[in-house]
Motif scaffolding. Structure first.
Motif, PDB file in Angstrom:
ATOM      1  N   SER A 164      -8.692  14.096 -41.719  1.00 47.47           N
ATOM      2  CA  SER A 164      -7.517  14.272 -40.956  1.00 47.47           C
ATOM      3  C   SER A 164      -6.609  15.155 -41.469  1.00 47.47           C
ATOM      4  CB  SER A 164      -6.407  12.788 -40.937  1.00 47.47           C
ATOM      5  OG  SER A 164      -5.591  12.570 -40.274  1.00 47.47           O
ATOM      6  N   GLY A 165      -6.551  16.360 -40.314  1.00 42.44           N
ATOM      7  CA  GLY A 165      -5.503  17.983 -41.092  1.00 42.44           C
ATOM      8  C   GLY A 165      -6.895  18.660 -41.006  1.00 42.44           C
ATOM      9  N   THR A 166      -7.842  18.434 -40.905  1.00 43.44           N
ATOM     10  CA  THR A 166      -9.069  19.668 -40.815  1.00 43.44           C
ATOM     11  C   THR A 166      -9.527  20.011 -39.230  1.00 43.44           C
ATOM     12  OG1 THR A 166     -10.819  18.579 -40.949  1.00 43.44           O
ATOM     13  CG2 THR A 166     -10.030  19.182 -42.682  1.00 43.44           C
ATOM     14  N   SER A 167      -9.995  21.069 -39.085  1.00 44.44           N
ATOM     15  CA  SER A 167      -9.980  21.388 -37.534  1.00 44.44           C
ATOM     16  C   SER A 167     -11.381  21.745 -37.734  1.00 44.44           C
ATOM     17  CB  SER A 167      -9.837  22.924 -37.731  1.00 44.44           C
ATOM     18  OG  SER A 167      -7.889  23.202 -37.478  1.00 44.44           O
ATOM     19  N   TYR A 180     -13.897  17.985 -20.635  1.00 45.72           N
ATOM     20  CA  TYR A 180     -13.352  16.925 -20.453  1.00 45.72           C
ATOM     21  C   TYR A 180     -13.157  15.850 -21.717  1.00 45.72           C
ATOM     22  CZ  TYR A 180     -15.114  18.325 -16.454  1.00 45.72           C
ATOM     23  OH  TYR A 180     -14.633  18.640 -14.616  1.00 45.72           O
ATOM     24  N   ARG A 181     -12.672  14.982 -21.860  1.00 45.50           N
ATOM     25  CA  ARG A 181     -12.636  13.957 -22.522  1.00 45.50           C
ATOM     26  C   ARG A 181     -12.648  12.291 -21.843  1.00 45.50           C
ATOM     27  NH1 ARG A 181      -7.031  14.005 -26.001  1.00 45.50           N
ATOM     28  NH2 ARG A 181      -8.020  12.115 -27.879  1.00 45.50           N
ATOM     29  N   GLN A 182     -13.752  12.329 -23.217  1.00 45.68           N
ATOM     30  CA  GLN A 182     -13.795  10.650 -22.609  1.00 45.68           C
ATOM     31  C   GLN A 182     -13.723   9.294 -23.856  1.00 45.68           C
ATOM     32  OE1 GLN A 182     -18.488   9.999 -21.362  1.00 45.68           O
ATOM     33  NE2 GLN A 182     -17.544   8.393 -19.734  1.00 45.68           N
ATOM     34  N   PHE A 183     -12.896   8.765 -23.410  1.00 45.69           N
ATOM     35  CA  PHE A 183     -12.633   7.400 -24.626  1.00 45.69           C
ATOM     36  C   PHE A 183     -13.577   5.601 -23.940  1.00 45.69           C
ATOM     37  CE2 PHE A 183      -9.620   9.116 -27.356  1.00 45.69           C
ATOM     38  CZ  PHE A 183      -7.979  10.004 -26.307  1.00 45.69           C
ATOM     39  N   GLY A 191     -22.417  16.362 -25.167  1.00 43.50           N
ATOM     40  CA  GLY A 191     -21.576  15.897 -24.880  1.00 43.50           C
ATOM     41  C   GLY A 191     -21.350  16.079 -27.136  1.00 43.50           C
ATOM     42  N   THR A 192     -20.192  15.655 -27.754  1.00 45.31           N
ATOM     43  CA  THR A 192     -19.736  15.746 -28.408  1.00 45.31           C
ATOM     44  C   THR A 192     -18.940  14.723 -29.267  1.00 45.31           C
ATOM     45  OG1 THR A 192     -20.272  18.253 -29.263  1.00 45.31           O
ATOM     46  CG2 THR A 192     -18.880  16.743 -30.820  1.00 45.31           C
ATOM     47  N   ARG A 193     -19.281  13.831 -30.648  1.00 43.57           N
ATOM     48  CA  ARG A 193     -18.878  12.764 -30.442  1.00 43.57           C
ATOM     49  C   ARG A 193     -17.605  13.225 -32.097  1.00 43.57           C
ATOM     50  NH1 ARG A 193     -18.321   8.207 -28.319  1.00 43.57           N
ATOM     51  NH2 ARG A 193     -20.767   8.172 -27.907  1.00 43.57           N
ATOM     52  N   LEU A 194     -16.488  13.012 -31.766  1.00 43.97           N
ATOM     53  CA  LEU A 194     -15.779  13.011 -32.824  1.00 43.97           C
ATOM     54  C   LEU A 194     -15.038  12.306 -33.389  1.00 43.97           C
ATOM     55  CD1 LEU A 194     -13.757  15.051 -34.636  1.00 43.97           C
ATOM     56  CD2 LEU A 194     -12.690  15.590 -32.718  1.00 43.97           C
ATOM     57  N   THR A 195     -15.574  12.063 -34.653  1.00 50.38           N
ATOM     58  CA  THR A 195     -14.787  10.904 -35.632  1.00 50.38           C
ATOM     59  C   THR A 195     -13.551  11.541 -36.649  1.00 50.38           C
ATOM     60  OG1 THR A 195     -16.508   9.709 -35.770  1.00 50.38           O
ATOM     61  CG2 THR A 195     -14.657   8.738 -37.005  1.00 50.38           C
ATOM     62  N   SER A 203      -6.032  20.911 -36.819  1.00 48.19           N
ATOM     63  CA  SER A 203      -5.363  19.581 -37.793  1.00 48.19           C
ATOM     64  C   SER A 203      -5.569  18.233 -36.687  1.00 48.19           C
ATOM     65  CB  SER A 203      -3.429  20.197 -37.458  1.00 48.19           C
ATOM     66  OG  SER A 203      -2.602  18.902 -38.654  1.00 48.19           O
ATOM     67  N   ALA A 204      -6.522  17.890 -36.763  1.00 48.25           N
ATOM     68  CA  ALA A 204      -7.455  16.384 -35.932  1.00 48.25           C
ATOM     69  C   ALA A 204      -6.790  15.387 -36.905  1.00 48.25           C
ATOM     70  CB  ALA A 204      -8.894  16.871 -36.222  1.00 48.25           C
ATOM     71  N   HIS A 205      -6.584  14.969 -35.759  1.00 52.05           N
ATOM     72  CA  HIS A 205      -5.783  13.274 -36.530  1.00 52.05           C
ATOM     73  C   HIS A 205      -6.235  12.691 -35.946  1.00 52.05           C
ATOM     74  CE1 HIS A 205      -2.130  15.617 -37.230  1.00 52.05           C
ATOM     75  NE2 HIS A 205      -2.215  15.154 -38.241  1.00 52.05           N
ATOM     76  N   PRO A 206      -6.660  10.992 -35.794  1.00 48.49           N
ATOM     77  CA  PRO A 206      -7.589   9.912 -35.567  1.00 48.49           C
ATOM     78  C   PRO A 206      -7.609   9.890 -34.485  1.00 48.49           C
ATOM     79  CG  PRO A 206      -6.282   9.295 -38.248  1.00 48.49           C
ATOM     80  CD  PRO A 206      -6.283  10.396 -37.507  1.00 48.49           C
ATOM     81  N   GLU A 207      -6.391  10.237 -34.116  1.00 54.41           N
ATOM     82  CA  GLU A 207      -6.041   9.549 -32.634  1.00 54.41           C
ATOM     83  C   GLU A 207      -7.280  10.342 -32.021  1.00 54.41           C
ATOM     84  OE1 GLU A 207      -3.639   9.817 -35.033  1.00 54.41           O
ATOM     85  OE2 GLU A 207      -2.234  11.111 -33.875  1.00 54.41           O
ATOM     86  N   ASP A 208      -7.380  11.869 -32.072  1.00 53.31           N
ATOM     87  CA  ASP A 208      -8.371  12.234 -31.172  1.00 53.31           C
ATOM     88  C   ASP A 208      -9.322  12.431 -31.913  1.00 53.31           C
ATOM     89  OD1 ASP A 208      -6.038  15.032 -33.117  1.00 53.31           O
ATOM     90  OD2 ASP A 208      -5.780  14.643 -31.268  1.00 53.31           O
ATOM     91  N   SER A 209      -9.807  11.374 -31.940  1.00 52.17           N
ATOM     92  CA  SER A 209     -11.930  10.823 -32.209  1.00 52.17           C
ATOM     93  C   SER A 209     -11.947  10.488 -30.700  1.00 52.17           C
ATOM     94  CB  SER A 209     -11.125   9.833 -32.624  1.00 52.17           C
ATOM     95  OG  SER A 209     -11.714   9.946 -34.612  1.00 52.17           O
ATOM     96  N   SER A 210     -13.087  11.189 -30.713  1.00 54.95           N
ATOM     97  CA  SER A 210     -12.982  10.801 -28.699  1.00 54.95           C
ATOM     98  C   SER A 210     -14.383  11.512 -28.892  1.00 54.95           C
ATOM     99  CB  SER A 210     -12.277  11.714 -28.294  1.00 54.95           C
ATOM    100  OG  SER A 210     -12.051  10.474 -26.789  1.00 54.95           O
ATOM    101  N   PHE A 211     -14.835  11.616 -27.748  1.00 58.12           N
ATOM    102  CA  PHE A 211     -16.493  12.361 -27.185  1.00 58.12           C
ATOM    103  C   PHE A 211     -15.805  13.204 -25.559  1.00 58.12           C
ATOM    104  CE2 PHE A 211     -20.749  12.409 -26.564  1.00 58.12           C
ATOM    105  CZ  PHE A 211     -21.276  12.048 -24.865  1.00 58.12           C
ATOM    106  N   TYR A 212     -16.460  15.078 -26.828  1.00 57.54           N
ATOM    107  CA  TYR A 212     -15.997  15.520 -25.436  1.00 57.54           C
ATOM    108  C   TYR A 212     -17.455  16.060 -25.282  1.00 57.54           C
ATOM    109  CZ  TYR A 212     -11.630  15.086 -28.375  1.00 57.54           C
ATOM    110  OH  TYR A 212     -10.456  15.243 -28.710  1.00 57.54           O
TER     111      TYR A 212
END
Lengths: 110, 116
Positions: B15-18, B36-39, B110-114, B83-92
């Motif tokens: 959290s907080g990193t880019s 696009y973003r996919q939850f 796709g890129t899975r970001l956690t 400044s990523a936060h947990p709620e930014d976790s998603s499939f881009y």
């Protein structure tokens, strides 16, 4: 904005069965595409079909633009057909933006 | 033909990193790229449209200062989640199209970001 509705939301088939997936849209469109999203998340292009009928192997699609719907037919389904099927539409003068339906999740059982 | 790649395929960050995600059209020049973003268990939602050499156009509700998009060339677009936060976790997922090969859109894997 335009609404894109897909039906059914879920579908379970026995291997070898046929199925029809439907996509309704609420306004005129410039483009319509069908995709298959595999279990790893990759979207695979199935059809680019703003109107008319196309066939590719066991799959075919028909879009009736004047009545605002498109159908995807899957014949002799195989377990590898499992996944989520999306239709997506592009409206005129929107720079190519695709609006996706909610998808149909297909599960083909052996 | 019409292959789009993304890198990385999976990333975990604190959290907080880019985090920067790259999208490349491998065998065609993309006049337009899309992000696009996919939850989980949901459909794809368009975040922004990117044309080479011009500023990205963001969809309503997407923070442009948080999701920085650069379309530096006809074969490369990047999405930086700042400044990523947990709620930014998603499939881009990115896509690309070109007038030269028709108006069909082709998607990256796709890129899975956690974000932890």
């Amino acid at each position: 904005g335009i609404q894109v509705e897909q039906s059914p939301p879920d579908l379970i088939l026995q291997e070898g069965a046929n199925s029809t997936l439907r996509c309704n849209f609420s306004d005129s469109v410039n483009n319509l595409q069908w995709f298959h999203q595999n279990p790893w998340g990759q979207l695979i292009n199935l059809f680019y079909i703003p109107s008319g009928t196309k066939q590719n192997g066991r799959l075919s699609a028909t879009t009736v633009a004047t009545e605002r719907y498109s159908l995807l037919y899957i014949s002799s389904s195989q377990t590898t057909d499992s996944g989520v099927y999306f239709c997506a539409v592009e409206q005129y003068n929107q720079g190519g933006k695709l609006i996706f339906g909610q998808g149909t999740e297909l599960s083909v059982k052996p | 033909g019409a292959v789009v790649s993304q890198h990385p395929s999976r990333v975990i960050c604190k959290s907080g990193t880019s985090v920067k995600i790259e999208c490349r059209s491998l065998d065609f020049q993309a006049t337009t790229m899309f992000w696009y973003r996919q939850f989980p268990k949901q459909s794809l939602m368009l975040m922004a449209t990117s044309n080479e050499g011009s500023k990205a156009t963001y969809e309503q509700g997407v923070e442009k200062d948080k999701f920085l998009i650069n379309h530096a060339s006809l074969t490369l677009s990047t999405l930086t989640v700042t400044s990523a936060h947990p709620e930014d976790s998603s499939f881009y997922i990115c896509s690309a199209r070109s007038r030269a090969i028709g108006y069909e859109q082709y998607f990256g894997p796709g890129t899975r970001l956690t974000v932890t």
